[in-house]
Design a protein around this motif. Sequence first.
Motif, PDB file in Angstrom:
ATOM      1  N   ALA A 157       0.829  -1.197   0.000  1.00  0.00           N
ATOM      2  CA  ALA A 157       0.000   0.000   0.000  1.00  0.00           C
ATOM      3  C   ALA A 157       0.866   1.250   0.000  1.00  0.00           C
ATOM      4  O   ALA A 157       0.519   2.266   0.595  1.00  0.00           O
ATOM      5  N   SER A 158       1.999   1.169  -0.673  1.00  0.00           N
ATOM      6  CA  SER A 158       2.950   2.276  -0.726  1.00  0.00           C
ATOM      7  C   SER A 158       3.499   2.389  -2.143  1.00  0.00           C
ATOM      8  O   SER A 158       3.797   1.377  -2.782  1.00  0.00           O
ATOM      9  N   GLY A 159       3.640   3.627  -2.626  1.00  0.00           N
ATOM     10  CA  GLY A 159       4.210   3.816  -3.957  1.00  0.00           C
ATOM     11  C   GLY A 159       5.611   3.259  -4.054  1.00  0.00           C
ATOM     12  O   GLY A 159       5.926   2.482  -4.963  1.00  0.00           O
ATOM     13  N   ILE A 160       6.490   3.628  -3.111  1.00  0.00           N
ATOM     14  CA  ILE A 160       7.860   3.116  -3.118  1.00  0.00           C
ATOM     15  C   ILE A 160       7.853   1.609  -2.906  1.00  0.00           C
ATOM     16  O   ILE A 160       8.614   0.873  -3.552  1.00  0.00           O
ATOM     17  N   GLY A 161       6.999   1.120  -2.009  1.00  0.00           N
ATOM     18  CA  GLY A 161       6.935  -0.318  -1.755  1.00  0.00           C
ATOM     19  C   GLY A 161       6.601  -1.095  -3.006  1.00  0.00           C
ATOM     20  O   GLY A 161       7.247  -2.105  -3.322  1.00  0.00           O
ATOM     21  N   LYS A 162       5.602  -0.645  -3.749  1.00  0.00           N
ATOM     22  CA  LYS A 162       5.218  -1.362  -4.971  1.00  0.00           C
ATOM     23  C   LYS A 162       6.278  -1.213  -6.056  1.00  0.00           C
ATOM     24  O   LYS A 162       6.494  -2.147  -6.846  1.00  0.00           O
ATOM     25  N   ALA A 163       6.963  -0.072  -6.111  1.00  0.00           N
ATOM     26  CA  ALA A 163       8.038   0.102  -7.088  1.00  0.00           C
ATOM     27  C   ALA A 163       9.170  -0.892  -6.819  1.00  0.00           C
ATOM     28  O   ALA A 163       9.751  -1.460  -7.754  1.00  0.00           O
ATOM     29  N   LEU A 164       9.491  -1.120  -5.535  1.00  0.00           N
ATOM     30  CA  LEU A 164      10.548  -2.067  -5.188  1.00  0.00           C
ATOM     31  C   LEU A 164      10.092  -3.506  -5.429  1.00  0.00           C
ATOM     32  O   LEU A 164      10.861  -4.334  -5.934  1.00  0.00           O
ATOM     33  N   LEU A 165       8.851  -3.818  -5.078  1.00  0.00           N
ATOM     34  CA  LEU A 165       8.326  -5.160  -5.321  1.00  0.00           C
ATOM     35  C   LEU A 165       8.318  -5.486  -6.804  1.00  0.00           C
ATOM     36  O   LEU A 165       8.620  -6.615  -7.208  1.00  0.00           O
ATOM     37  N   ALA A 166       7.973  -4.505  -7.638  1.00  0.00           N
ATOM     38  CA  ALA A 166       7.864  -4.741  -9.079  1.00  0.00           C
ATOM     39  C   ALA A 166       9.196  -5.129  -9.704  1.00  0.00           C
ATOM     40  O   ALA A 166       9.224  -5.777 -10.756  1.00  0.00           O
ATOM     41  N   HIS A 167      10.292  -4.745  -9.059  1.00  0.00           N
ATOM     42  CA  HIS A 167      11.614  -5.042  -9.617  1.00  0.00           C
ATOM     43  C   HIS A 167      12.393  -6.054  -8.778  1.00  0.00           C
ATOM     44  O   HIS A 167      13.600  -6.215  -8.948  1.00  0.00           O
ATOM     45  N   ALA A 168      11.701  -6.733  -7.875  1.00  0.00           N
ATOM     46  CA  ALA A 168      12.348  -7.781  -7.080  1.00  0.00           C
ATOM     47  C   ALA A 168      12.524  -9.036  -7.931  1.00  0.00           C
ATOM     48  O   ALA A 168      11.711  -9.307  -8.823  1.00  0.00           O
ATOM     49  N   PRO A 169      13.575  -9.834  -7.698  1.00  0.00           N
ATOM     50  CA  PRO A 169      13.730 -11.104  -8.400  1.00  0.00           C
ATOM     51  C   PRO A 169      12.483 -11.965  -8.183  1.00  0.00           C
ATOM     52  O   PRO A 169      11.896 -11.936  -7.090  1.00  0.00           O
ATOM     53  N   PRO A 170      12.046 -12.720  -9.196  1.00  0.00           N
ATOM     54  CA  PRO A 170      10.809 -13.505  -9.090  1.00  0.00           C
ATOM     55  C   PRO A 170      10.716 -14.381  -7.841  1.00  0.00           C
ATOM     56  O   PRO A 170       9.666 -14.422  -7.193  1.00  0.00           O
ATOM     57  N   ALA A 171      11.796 -15.066  -7.517  1.00  0.00           N
ATOM     58  CA  ALA A 171      11.760 -15.942  -6.339  1.00  0.00           C
ATOM     59  C   ALA A 171      11.561 -15.143  -5.064  1.00  0.00           C
ATOM     60  O   ALA A 171      10.793 -15.537  -4.180  1.00  0.00           O
ATOM     61  N   ASP A 172      12.245 -13.996  -4.957  1.00  0.00           N
ATOM     62  CA  ASP A 172      12.088 -13.144  -3.770  1.00  0.00           C
ATOM     63  C   ASP A 172      10.679 -12.582  -3.701  1.00  0.00           C
ATOM     64  O   ASP A 172      10.076 -12.512  -2.623  1.00  0.00           O
ATOM     65  N   LEU A 173      10.149 -12.170  -4.857  1.00  0.00           N
ATOM     66  CA  LEU A 173       8.804 -11.595  -4.884  1.00  0.00           C
ATOM     67  C   LEU A 173       7.764 -12.616  -4.430  1.00  0.00           C
ATOM     68  O   LEU A 173       6.875 -12.299  -3.632  1.00  0.00           O
ATOM     69  N   LYS A 174       7.869 -13.833  -4.924  1.00  0.00           N
ATOM     70  CA  LYS A 174       6.922 -14.880  -4.550  1.00  0.00           C
ATOM     71  C   LYS A 174       6.969 -15.130  -3.049  1.00  0.00           C
ATOM     72  O   LYS A 174       5.922 -15.251  -2.396  1.00  0.00           O
ATOM     73  N   ARG A 175       8.179 -15.182  -2.494  1.00  0.00           N
ATOM     74  CA  ARG A 175       8.328 -15.416  -1.058  1.00  0.00           C
ATOM     75  C   ARG A 175       7.768 -14.249  -0.250  1.00  0.00           C
ATOM     76  O   ARG A 175       7.076 -14.445   0.755  1.00  0.00           O
ATOM     77  N   MET A 176       8.031 -13.040  -0.699  1.00  0.00           N
ATOM     78  CA  MET A 176       7.589 -11.864   0.035  1.00  0.00           C
ATOM     79  C   MET A 176       6.066 -11.746   0.050  1.00  0.00           C
ATOM     80  O   MET A 176       5.459 -11.488   1.088  1.00  0.00           O
ATOM     81  N   ILE A 177       5.444 -11.958  -1.106  1.00  0.00           N
ATOM     82  CA  ILE A 177       3.987 -11.846  -1.173  1.00  0.00           C
ATOM     83  C   ILE A 177       3.331 -12.929  -0.326  1.00  0.00           C
ATOM     84  O   ILE A 177       2.332 -12.694   0.356  1.00  0.00           O
ATOM     85  N   ALA A 178       3.923 -14.129  -0.348  1.00  0.00           N
ATOM     86  CA  ALA A 178       3.368 -15.230   0.450  1.00  0.00           C
ATOM     87  C   ALA A 178       3.411 -14.920   1.943  1.00  0.00           C
ATOM     88  O   ALA A 178       2.560 -15.384   2.708  1.00  0.00           O
ATOM     89  N   GLY A 179       4.366 -14.115   2.359  1.00  0.00           N
ATOM     90  CA  GLY A 179       4.508 -13.808   3.777  1.00  0.00           C
ATOM     91  C   GLY A 179       3.849 -12.500   4.201  1.00  0.00           C
ATOM     92  O   GLY A 179       3.907 -12.132   5.370  1.00  0.00           O
ATOM     93  N   MET A 180       3.219 -11.805   3.259  1.00  0.00           N
ATOM     94  CA  MET A 180       2.596 -10.517   3.568  1.00  0.00           C
ATOM     95  C   MET A 180       1.138 -10.687   3.978  1.00  0.00           C
ATOM     96  O   MET A 180       0.408 -11.496   3.403  1.00  0.00           O
ATOM     97  N   ALA A 181       0.706  -9.893   4.942  1.00  0.00           N
ATOM     98  CA  ALA A 181      -0.675  -9.964   5.413  1.00  0.00           C
ATOM     99  C   ALA A 181      -1.646  -9.289   4.457  1.00  0.00           C
ATOM    100  O   ALA A 181      -2.837  -9.600   4.440  1.00  0.00           O
ATOM    101  N   LEU A 182      -1.152  -8.352   3.615  1.00  0.00           N
ATOM    102  CA  LEU A 182      -1.977  -7.592   2.669  1.00  0.00           C
ATOM    103  C   LEU A 182      -3.187  -6.972   3.376  1.00  0.00           C
ATOM    104  O   LEU A 182      -4.341  -7.150   2.978  1.00  0.00           O
ATOM    105  N   GLU A 183      -2.881  -6.241   4.418  1.00  0.00           N
ATOM    106  CA  GLU A 183      -3.927  -5.580   5.208  1.00  0.00           C
ATOM    107  C   GLU A 183      -4.672  -4.544   4.368  1.00  0.00           C
ATOM    108  O   GLU A 183      -4.071  -3.834   3.562  1.00  0.00           O
ATOM    109  N   ARG A 184      -5.982  -4.445   4.571  1.00  0.00           N
ATOM    110  CA  ARG A 184      -6.781  -3.450   3.865  1.00  0.00           C
ATOM    111  C   ARG A 184      -6.816  -2.160   4.686  1.00  0.00           C
ATOM    112  O   ARG A 184      -7.224  -2.141   5.838  1.00  0.00           O
ATOM    113  N   PHE A 185      -6.371  -1.061   4.051  1.00  0.00           N
ATOM    114  CA  PHE A 185      -6.392   0.236   4.698  1.00  0.00           C
ATOM    115  C   PHE A 185      -7.521   1.120   4.171  1.00  0.00           C
ATOM    116  O   PHE A 185      -8.066   1.934   4.912  1.00  0.00           O
ATOM    117  N   THR A 186      -7.830   0.976   2.874  1.00  0.00           N
ATOM    118  CA  THR A 186      -8.882   1.760   2.236  1.00  0.00           C
ATOM    119  C   THR A 186      -9.609   0.854   1.246  1.00  0.00           C
ATOM    120  O   THR A 186      -9.163  -0.276   0.969  1.00  0.00           O
TER     121      THR A 186
END
Length: 279
Positions: A157-186
């Motif tokens: 839920a952050s511009g910088i956060g999504k910019a960094l996620l978009a350019h993360a190595p595929p394996a790292d991205l998959k692991r990170m998303i799997a471990g994220m709570a993806l809390e709803r703020f809005t």
Amino acid sequence: MSVQIRKRGRPRGRAGGPNAEDSGGIRALDRALDILDLIAVSSGLTLTEIAQRLGMAPSTVHRVLVTLAARGVAESDSQTQAWHVGPTAFRHGSAFMRRSGLVERARPLLRRLMEQTGETANLGILNGDAVLFLSQAETHETIRAFFPPGTRSALHASGIGKALLAHAPPADLKRMIAGMALERFTPTTLTDPQALVQDLVRIRARGYALDNEERTPGMRCIAAPIFDLGGEAAAGISVSGPSLRMSDARLASMSQAVIEAARALSFGMAPDPAPRDGT
């Protein structure tokens, strides 16, 4: 940008040596750093969780945490009992950033970006499952975004956060998303993993990320990644402000300004400030 956690990675003493000091290390300090490494890349862990993940006795973890807390390096949430890094840890990290020069190199670019867009400009890095804001050039508008150094924000839920996620190595991205709570703020927060991945694909293709009121109602953020010498997205730069000012009509010009600032900072190639008159 990734951080590796060692599980009980303390150096063994030499054959026949009585303790870790024989190999030049200090066992208690090594334990403390293992614990600090772990809580630094988490969104908060209880004492029991820390002990289980590192294979340490809870009594040992408790003594270390109490010591770290006394120095402000770690702190506990009184409601959740979860442990996080403390303000002293940020101060220590800031010393590294001063040495590495990123904050200093970014300072004139943040101010220039703020002047170009009329909105607050921010610099941040990946910090576990969040963005850690390092520096900011604040707009003079009455209604404005405010992320003081040391503030952390959810990646999804952050511009910088999504910019960094978009350019993360595929394996790292998959692991990170799997471990994220993806809390709803809005209502517009991306809480579905598939929807988030689709947005990251679009971000990578166009070169910038858009936080469209996904963290705070009525606020938008445009961000782009800053690449290090290895070609990895090591940091991000953004502008944030009210959606009424950051309208669709201004999106193209503002995003271009952010992308150009990110390019100037990538590889440590920020341009020198313009010379003063008469110099």
